[in-house]
Design a protein around this motif. Structure first.
Motif, PDB file in Angstrom:
ATOM      1  N   ALA A  38      44.257  50.352  32.648  1.00 55.78           N
ATOM      2  CA  ALA A  38      43.998  50.302  34.096  1.00 55.78           C
ATOM      3  C   ALA A  38      42.495  50.240  34.374  1.00 55.78           C
ATOM      4  CB  ALA A  38      44.618  51.519  34.774  1.00 55.78           C
ATOM      5  N   ILE A  39      41.717  51.016  33.628  1.00 57.31           N
ATOM      6  CA  ILE A  39      40.264  51.010  33.824  1.00 57.31           C
ATOM      7  C   ILE A  39      39.674  49.677  33.373  1.00 57.31           C
ATOM      8  CG2 ILE A  39      38.087  52.038  33.062  1.00 57.31           C
ATOM      9  CD1 ILE A  39      39.601  54.731  32.947  1.00 57.31           C
ATOM     10  N   SER A  40      40.073  49.209  32.197  1.00 60.48           N
ATOM     11  CA  SER A  40      39.481  47.976  31.680  1.00 60.48           C
ATOM     12  C   SER A  40      39.898  46.753  32.483  1.00 60.48           C
ATOM     13  CB  SER A  40      39.800  47.796  30.195  1.00 60.48           C
ATOM     14  OG  SER A  40      41.184  47.686  29.989  1.00 60.48           O
ATOM     15  N   ALA A  41      40.994  46.835  33.204  1.00 60.37           N
ATOM     16  CA  ALA A  41      41.397  45.720  34.072  1.00 60.37           C
ATOM     17  C   ALA A  41      40.482  45.603  35.293  1.00 60.37           C
ATOM     18  CB  ALA A  41      42.842  45.899  34.519  1.00 60.37           C
ATOM     19  N   GLU A  42      39.755  46.677  35.617  1.00 59.05           N
ATOM     20  CA  GLU A  42      38.852  46.676  36.766  1.00 59.05           C
ATOM     21  C   GLU A  42      37.413  46.356  36.388  1.00 59.05           C
ATOM     22  OE1 GLU A  42      39.140  50.248  39.058  1.00 59.05           O
ATOM     23  OE2 GLU A  42      41.311  50.324  38.854  1.00 59.05           O
ATOM     24  N   LEU A  43      37.142  46.201  35.091  1.00 53.07           N
ATOM     25  CA  LEU A  43      35.779  45.952  34.633  1.00 53.07           C
ATOM     26  C   LEU A  43      35.607  44.489  34.241  1.00 53.07           C
ATOM     27  CD1 LEU A  43      35.262  49.145  32.460  1.00 53.07           C
ATOM     28  CD2 LEU A  43      34.372  48.699  34.749  1.00 53.07           C
ATOM     29  N   ARG A  44      34.493  43.923  34.661  1.00 51.56           N
ATOM     30  CA  ARG A  44      34.175  42.514  34.408  1.00 51.56           C
ATOM     31  C   ARG A  44      33.560  42.360  33.021  1.00 51.56           C
ATOM     32  NH1 ARG A  44      32.831  39.033  38.399  1.00 51.56           N
ATOM     33  NH2 ARG A  44      32.417  40.785  39.774  1.00 51.56           N
ATOM     34  N   CYS A  45      33.972  41.314  32.335  1.00 51.62           N
ATOM     35  CA  CYS A  45      33.315  40.953  31.087  1.00 51.62           C
ATOM     36  C   CYS A  45      31.967  40.355  31.451  1.00 51.62           C
ATOM     37  CB  CYS A  45      34.154  39.946  30.295  1.00 51.62           C
ATOM     38  SG  CYS A  45      33.305  39.333  28.833  1.00 51.62           S
ATOM     39  N   MET A  46      30.900  40.902  30.939  1.00 50.90           N
ATOM     40  CA  MET A  46      29.565  40.445  31.285  1.00 50.90           C
ATOM     41  C   MET A  46      29.249  39.085  30.661  1.00 50.90           C
ATOM     42  SD  MET A  46      28.696  42.868  33.221  1.00 50.90           S
ATOM     43  CE  MET A  46      26.949  42.871  33.474  1.00 50.90           C
ATOM     44  N   VAL A  47      30.024  38.666  29.674  1.00 48.80           N
ATOM     45  CA  VAL A  47      29.835  37.363  29.045  1.00 48.80           C
ATOM     46  C   VAL A  47      30.630  36.298  29.801  1.00 48.80           C
ATOM     47  CG1 VAL A  47      30.151  36.025  26.922  1.00 48.80           C
ATOM     48  CG2 VAL A  47      29.422  38.416  26.793  1.00 48.80           C
ATOM     49  N   CYS A  48      31.916  36.568  30.007  1.00 53.71           N
ATOM     50  CA  CYS A  48      32.800  35.585  30.666  1.00 53.71           C
ATOM     51  C   CYS A  48      32.636  35.603  32.188  1.00 53.71           C
ATOM     52  CB  CYS A  48      34.252  35.867  30.323  1.00 53.71           C
ATOM     53  SG  CYS A  48      34.556  35.975  28.553  1.00 53.71           S
ATOM     54  N   GLN A  49      32.441  36.745  32.756  1.00 51.61           N
ATOM     55  CA  GLN A  49      32.191  37.008  34.170  1.00 51.61           C
ATOM     56  C   GLN A  49      33.377  36.744  35.086  1.00 51.61           C
ATOM     57  OE1 GLN A  49      28.514  35.431  35.594  1.00 51.61           O
ATOM     58  NE2 GLN A  49      27.328  36.459  34.047  1.00 51.61           N
ATOM     59  N   ASN A  50      34.349  35.964  34.705  1.00 51.79           N
ATOM     60  CA  ASN A  50      35.522  35.759  35.558  1.00 51.79           C
ATOM     61  C   ASN A  50      36.754  36.427  34.973  1.00 51.79           C
ATOM     62  OD1 ASN A  50      34.206  34.308  37.522  1.00 51.79           O
ATOM     63  ND2 ASN A  50      34.600  32.355  36.547  1.00 51.79           N
ATOM     64  N   GLN A  51      36.568  37.192  33.941  1.00 51.56           N
ATOM     65  CA  GLN A  51      37.676  37.879  33.292  1.00 51.56           C
ATOM     66  C   GLN A  51      37.382  39.372  33.224  1.00 51.56           C
ATOM     67  OE1 GLN A  51      37.785  36.003  29.418  1.00 51.56           O
ATOM     68  NE2 GLN A  51      39.602  34.851  29.988  1.00 51.56           N
ATOM     69  N   SER A  52      38.471  40.117  33.160  1.00 51.73           N
ATOM     70  CA  SER A  52      38.287  41.546  32.912  1.00 51.73           C
ATOM     71  C   SER A  52      38.032  41.738  31.423  1.00 51.73           C
ATOM     72  CB  SER A  52      39.537  42.319  33.336  1.00 51.73           C
ATOM     73  OG  SER A  52      40.612  42.028  32.461  1.00 51.73           O
ATOM     74  N   ILE A  53      37.534  42.889  31.052  1.00 50.55           N
ATOM     75  CA  ILE A  53      37.311  43.147  29.631  1.00 50.55           C
ATOM     76  C   ILE A  53      38.640  43.234  28.889  1.00 50.55           C
ATOM     77  CG2 ILE A  53      35.077  44.246  29.986  1.00 50.55           C
ATOM     78  CD1 ILE A  53      36.475  46.958  29.512  1.00 50.55           C
ATOM     79  N   ASP A  54      39.705  43.494  29.629  1.00 55.00           N
ATOM     80  CA  ASP A  54      41.036  43.551  29.034  1.00 55.00           C
ATOM     81  C   ASP A  54      41.500  42.163  28.596  1.00 55.00           C
ATOM     82  OD1 ASP A  54      43.026  45.332  28.276  1.00 55.00           O
ATOM     83  OD2 ASP A  54      44.250  44.897  30.027  1.00 55.00           O
ATOM     84  N   ASP A  55      41.032  41.114  29.271  1.00 55.59           N
ATOM     85  CA  ASP A  55      41.461  39.748  28.998  1.00 55.59           C
ATOM     86  C   ASP A  55      40.494  38.979  28.107  1.00 55.59           C
ATOM     87  OD1 ASP A  55      43.611  40.155  30.699  1.00 55.59           O
ATOM     88  OD2 ASP A  55      42.528  39.405  32.447  1.00 55.59           O
ATOM     89  N   SER A  56      39.286  39.490  27.921  1.00 54.37           N
ATOM     90  CA  SER A  56      38.240  38.741  27.237  1.00 54.37           C
ATOM     91  C   SER A  56      38.227  39.005  25.737  1.00 54.37           C
ATOM     92  CB  SER A  56      36.883  39.117  27.828  1.00 54.37           C
ATOM     93  OG  SER A  56      35.855  38.481  27.117  1.00 54.37           O
ATOM     94  N   ASN A  57      37.884  37.955  24.982  1.00 51.82           N
ATOM     95  CA  ASN A  57      37.733  38.077  23.532  1.00 51.82           C
ATOM     96  C   ASN A  57      36.276  38.270  23.106  1.00 51.82           C
ATOM     97  OD1 ASN A  57      40.448  37.798  22.732  1.00 51.82           O
ATOM     98  ND2 ASN A  57      40.341  35.601  23.112  1.00 51.82           N
ATOM     99  N   ALA A  58      35.360  38.353  24.057  1.00 49.71           N
ATOM    100  CA  ALA A  58      33.948  38.489  23.735  1.00 49.71           C
ATOM    101  C   ALA A  58      33.678  39.834  23.053  1.00 49.71           C
ATOM    102  CB  ALA A  58      33.117  38.366  25.008  1.00 49.71           C
ATOM    103  N   GLU A  59      32.660  39.841  22.197  1.00 49.12           N
ATOM    104  CA  GLU A  59      32.307  41.068  21.477  1.00 49.12           C
ATOM    105  C   GLU A  59      31.898  42.189  22.430  1.00 49.12           C
ATOM    106  OE1 GLU A  59      32.428  42.114  18.229  1.00 49.12           O
ATOM    107  OE2 GLU A  59      33.642  40.324  17.998  1.00 49.12           O
ATOM    108  N   LEU A  60      31.152  41.831  23.487  1.00 44.18           N
ATOM    109  CA  LEU A  60      30.734  42.842  24.453  1.00 44.18           C
ATOM    110  C   LEU A  60      31.951  43.452  25.149  1.00 44.18           C
ATOM    111  CD1 LEU A  60      28.531  44.389  25.924  1.00 44.18           C
ATOM    112  CD2 LEU A  60      28.363  42.500  27.537  1.00 44.18           C
ATOM    113  N   ALA A  61      32.940  42.631  25.452  1.00 36.17           N
ATOM    114  CA  ALA A  61      34.161  43.144  26.080  1.00 36.17           C
ATOM    115  C   ALA A  61      34.882  44.102  25.139  1.00 36.17           C
ATOM    116  CB  ALA A  61      35.074  41.985  26.468  1.00 36.17           C
ATOM    117  N   LYS A  62      34.906  43.761  23.857  1.00 34.60           N
ATOM    118  CA  LYS A  62      35.530  44.647  22.874  1.00 34.60           C
ATOM    119  C   LYS A  62      34.786  45.975  22.821  1.00 34.60           C
ATOM    120  CE  LYS A  62      36.809  45.145  18.075  1.00 34.60           C
ATOM    121  NZ  LYS A  62      36.837  44.566  16.736  1.00 34.60           N
TER     122      LYS A  62
END
Length: 154
Positions: A38-62
């Protein structure tokens, strides 16, 4: 017939959103994992910027997903986890900005633009051509008009 059904089922399943959370990242406690999701669905991936960290495969999101899970297992509340992430990465990390003095224009601008558009449309739609004020003819102009209207008899 069965092949078509299986093909359709495969296509539908492959069209579903794929979450980037790896099994090795997941918490063993389902309640804590649910909070982390629930928390990670509300946080933006700083690399992808249009995805939550829950949806992103970027290292920063991980890294952020792992940080969220660590904070949760350390006993932080959801609010404390969000505050910690925002303090480190800024308000931009939130997919849904908070309603504060600094973001009031961001929240109210869609409403104000919508209201302005509706009022403009209403003005254009219900606009009546008001009769324009016409200056009355002077006695000399009226006389000349009558002469022109009477005209020469042919």
């Amino acid at each position: 017939m069965m092949r078509r059904f299986l093909l359709a089922l495969f296509l539908i399943a492959s069209a579903a959103p794929a979450f980037a959370v790896n099994p090795d990242e997941m918490l063993k406690d389902p309640a804590l994992e649910s909070r982390a999701r629930a928390i990670s669905a509300e946080l933006r991936c700083m690399v992808c910027q249009n995805q939550s960290i829950d949806d992103s495969n970027a290292e920063l999101a991980k890294d952020l997903r792992l940080l969220v899970r660590k904070r949760i297992t350390d006993g932080d509340s959801d609010k404390q986890v969000m505050s910690y992430i925002v303090s480190r990465y800024g308000e931009f990390v939130l997919l849904k900005p908070r309603f504060e003095v600094g973001t009031i224009a961001l929240w109210l601008s869609p409403v104000l633009l919508f209201a302005a558009g509706i009022s403009l449309l209403a003005t254009l739609f219900f606009r009546r051509d008001a009769p324009r004020a016409v200056n009355p003819l002077s006695p000399e102009e009226r006389k000349r008009l009558n002469q022109l209207l009477d005209g020469p008899d042919c």
